[in-house]
Design an enzyme around this catalytic site. Structure first.
Site, mmCIF file in Angstrom:
data_model
loop_
_atom_site.group_PDB
_atom_site.id
_atom_site.type_symbol
_atom_site.label_atom_id
_atom_site.label_comp_id
_atom_site.label_asym_id
_atom_site.label_seq_id
_atom_site.Cartn_x
_atom_site.Cartn_y
_atom_site.Cartn_z
ATOM 1 N N GLY A 181 0.787 -1.235 0.000
ATOM 2 C CA GLY A 181 0.000 0.000 0.000
ATOM 3 C C GLY A 181 0.815 1.280 0.000
ATOM 4 N N GLU A 199 5.083 -5.875 3.371
ATOM 5 C CA GLU A 199 4.944 -6.687 2.138
ATOM 6 C C GLU A 199 4.837 -5.743 0.953
ATOM 7 O OE1 GLU A 199 1.223 -8.747 2.710
ATOM 8 O OE2 GLU A 199 2.151 -10.448 3.692
ATOM 9 N N GLY A 239 5.384 -4.060 -2.562
ATOM 10 C CA GLY A 239 5.730 -4.464 -3.915
ATOM 11 C C GLY A 239 6.015 -3.209 -4.725
ATOM 12 N N ARG A 240 4.961 -2.432 -4.936
ATOM 13 C CA ARG A 240 5.045 -1.229 -5.762
ATOM 14 C C ARG A 240 6.204 -0.310 -5.352
ATOM 15 N NH1 ARG A 240 0.483 0.543 -8.279
ATOM 16 N NH2 ARG A 240 -0.735 -0.520 -6.691
ATOM 17 N N ARG A 299 -1.648 -1.170 -16.816
ATOM 18 C CA ARG A 299 -2.281 -0.235 -15.873
ATOM 19 C C ARG A 299 -3.023 0.928 -16.547
ATOM 20 N NH1 ARG A 299 0.007 2.470 -12.523
ATOM 21 N NH2 ARG A 299 -1.374 2.194 -10.772
ATOM 22 N N CYS A 313 -6.868 -4.238 -30.453
ATOM 23 C CA CYS A 313 -8.163 -3.818 -30.977
ATOM 24 C C CYS A 313 -9.066 -3.473 -29.796
ATOM 25 C CB CYS A 313 -8.758 -4.928 -31.834
ATOM 26 S SG CYS A 313 -7.639 -5.407 -33.152
ATOM 27 N N GLU A 314 -8.683 -2.458 -29.090
ATOM 28 C CA GLU A 314 -9.306 -2.015 -27.845
ATOM 29 C C GLU A 314 -8.990 -0.540 -27.749
ATOM 30 O OE1 GLU A 314 -10.792 -2.545 -25.064
ATOM 31 O OE2 GLU A 314 -10.903 -4.715 -24.744
ATOM 32 N N TYR A 373 -6.826 0.758 -15.505
ATOM 33 C CA TYR A 373 -7.261 1.717 -14.472
ATOM 34 C C TYR A 373 -7.275 3.156 -14.967
ATOM 35 C CZ TYR A 373 -5.347 -2.080 -11.508
ATOM 36 O OH TYR A 373 -5.013 -3.274 -10.933
HETATM 37 C C1 LIG Z 1 -0.808 -6.633 -3.608
HETATM 38 C C2 LIG Z 1 -0.386 -7.019 -2.242
HETATM 39 C C3 LIG Z 1 0.791 -6.501 -1.670
HETATM 40 C C4 LIG Z 1 1.667 -5.494 -2.372
HETATM 41 O O1 LIG Z 1 1.022 -4.297 -2.571
HETATM 42 P P1 LIG Z 1 1.789 -3.021 -3.140
HETATM 43 O O2 LIG Z 1 0.750 -1.993 -3.193
HETATM 44 O O3 LIG Z 1 2.358 -3.399 -4.447
HETATM 45 O O4 LIG Z 1 2.867 -2.689 -2.169
HETATM 46 C C5 LIG Z 1 1.146 -6.928 -0.423
HETATM 47 N N1 LIG Z 1 0.401 -7.839 0.257
HETATM 48 C C6 LIG Z 1 -0.731 -8.357 -0.252
HETATM 49 C C7 LIG Z 1 -1.477 -9.358 0.544
HETATM 50 C C8 LIG Z 1 -1.160 -7.953 -1.506
HETATM 51 O O5 LIG Z 1 -2.290 -8.466 -2.008
#
Ligand SMILES: *Cc1c(COP(=O)(O)O)cnc(C)c1O
Length: 425
Positions: A233, A275, A277-278, A313, A344-345, A317
């Site tokens: 998040g 956790e 990612g982004r 994305r 084709c979108e 979105y």
């Molecule tokens: C998608 C997700 C993340 C990573 O989210 P980011 O916004 O990319 O940091 C972490 N934990 C869970 C359970 C997720 O579904």
């Protein structure tokens, strides 16, 4: 903040002469520096660990960099667990945060000794059914959903009450009570309440909620809370006018809540897990694509050789991704374009009404912030093939870390049908 590309036009052309466009290019130095900053921001917490969310970028060469920097992996599917096993992540470095989980995935996570994060109270019985008499793990985690609206003082909000994840407060209390009765000794609490937050306040605010809950559950049920998982998040500034998150300030904000809420309750041993990612890889990946057509009808279009298959994305979105026209960094942005892919979108557009320098056919476009939820989200619509991934090293050299798909890959699932097996050869 001004967004700049981490390659020159010359370097991008040099790469393209070996691996044709489109390609995803990752900046190894940027990823490593960011991981160091994350570890530094939470160094005050002895048990801290970032479990990189594999779904954001499941390339094993990048996951190896995570491993070298002390990270674990947050997996949520069978194949993500396979990557963790193949790369030698030990059980304590595997978090399994899934939802709507198939039995074979729980079985696999259990076999790897990963930490299982239950999404629902009914999953206790489901898991026990799978284990068939084998003991539950000593450490287990539950995902919390506070319901209602999650609103922060700066106006950022999300809607947990409308999200499919996690347990209510009553359920998480009941789940902990039952798990304790069944012999579980250590507990974790996990929650993900808002996505892509560009503010230093999200983690501290979430930490405040989860620390309070941890204290309450620990006191009322006499259970040992061993970690709090702040999940993902933490966002990135896709737009140049956005102020990037300061991970050191975020770490300090969480530390303040920890000192206020957990330490006075004698809970100074609770580990903080994340956790992300982004935030970890997002800004350090870019889609490099060549302009191959220009078209003048009711609007001005630039057609490039990448499409939503390579970065979904914007189509999915309407997300903004900044574009740098390589070699034209200092030219005025006085042309207005829609930059399109070939699906084709009509939503296959990397940019709509974007002011850019005048683009000629053959120019290379650097589409920023494709390092997370980029390749991994892609699909094969229109039979388009996914592109190569390339790692740009600290010394300027580059390495192929995933080849581009070929028609053979696309047709590989027909290999068991003799009349079509030729396509898969
Ligand atoms: C998608 C997700 C993340 C990573 O989210 P980011 O916004 O990319 O940091 C972490 N934990 C869970 C359970 C997720 O579904």
């Amino acid at each position: 903040m001004k967004k700049t590309a981490y390659v020159t036009k010359e370097k991008a052309e040099e790469i393209a002469s070996v691996f044709p466009t489109p390609y995803l290019l990752y900046d190894e130095k940027g990823i490593r520096q960011n991981l160091s900053a994350i570890n530094e921001a939470f160094a005050w917490n002895r048990g801290f660990r970032e479990y990189f969310a594999v779904k954001a970028n499941p390339n094993p060469f990048l996951l190896k960099i995570m491993k070298e920097n002390g990270c674990g992996l947050d997996c949520s599917s069978y194949t993500e667990l396979m990557l963790a096993e193949q790369l030698g992540f030990s059980g304590e470095r595997i978090m399994f945060s899934s939802n709507d989980t198939p039995a074979e995935e729980y079985e696999y996570a259990y076999r790897l000794n990963g930490t299982i994060n239950l999404d629902d109270i009914t999953h206790i019985d489901f898991l026990e059914g799978i284990l068939g008499g084998r003991e539950l793990p000593e450490t287990m985690s539950c995902r919390f959903n506070p319901g209602g609206l999650f609103e922060m003082s700066n106006g950022i909000m999300d809607n947990p009450g409308d999200s499919k994840y996690g347990m209510t407060k009553e359920q998480i209390r009941e789940a902990f009570r039952r798990l304790k009765d069944k012999g579980v000794k250590h507990f974790g609490i996990h929650a993900f309440l808002a996505s892509n937050t560009v503010t230093n306040d999200y983690y501290p605010e979430l930490a405040g909620i989860l620390f309070g809950l941890a204290r309450e559950l620990s006191e009322s049920l006499n259970v040992h809370i061993s970690f709090i998982n702040l999940s993902g998040g933490v966002g990135i500034p896709y737009r140049p006018e956005q102020e990037p998150n300061d991970i050191l300030a975020i770490g300090r904000g969480v530390e303040k809540k920890y000192k206020e809420i957990l330490e006075p309750a004698g809970m100074g041993d609770v580990a903080i897990y994340t956790e992300m990612g982004r935030f970890v890889t997002g800004p350090y990946g870019a889609l490099v694509t060549r302009a191959i057509h220009e078209k003048h009808i009711y609007k001005e279009y630039i057609g490039c050789d990448a499409c939503a298959v390579h970065l979904m994305r914007p189509a999915m979105y309407g997300a903004y991704h900044h574009i740098t026209v390589l070699g034209k960094e200092d030219e005025p942005c006085d042309y207005k374009y829609d930059v399109t892919g070939s699906l084709c979108e009509n939503n296959d557009k990397f940019a709509v009404d974007r002011m850019l320098p005048k683009i000629e056919k053959g120019d290379l476009l650097f589409i920023h912030d494709a390092g997370a939820h980029g390749y991994s989200m892609g699909y094969n619509y229109n039979g388009k093939l996914k592109c190569a991934e390339i790692l740009l090293k600290e010394d300027g050299s580059f390495e192929l870390i995933r080849r581009a798909e070929t028609p053979k890959d696309y047709f590989s699932t027909f290999d068991c049908f003799p009349e079509y097996a030729g396509l898969a050869k």
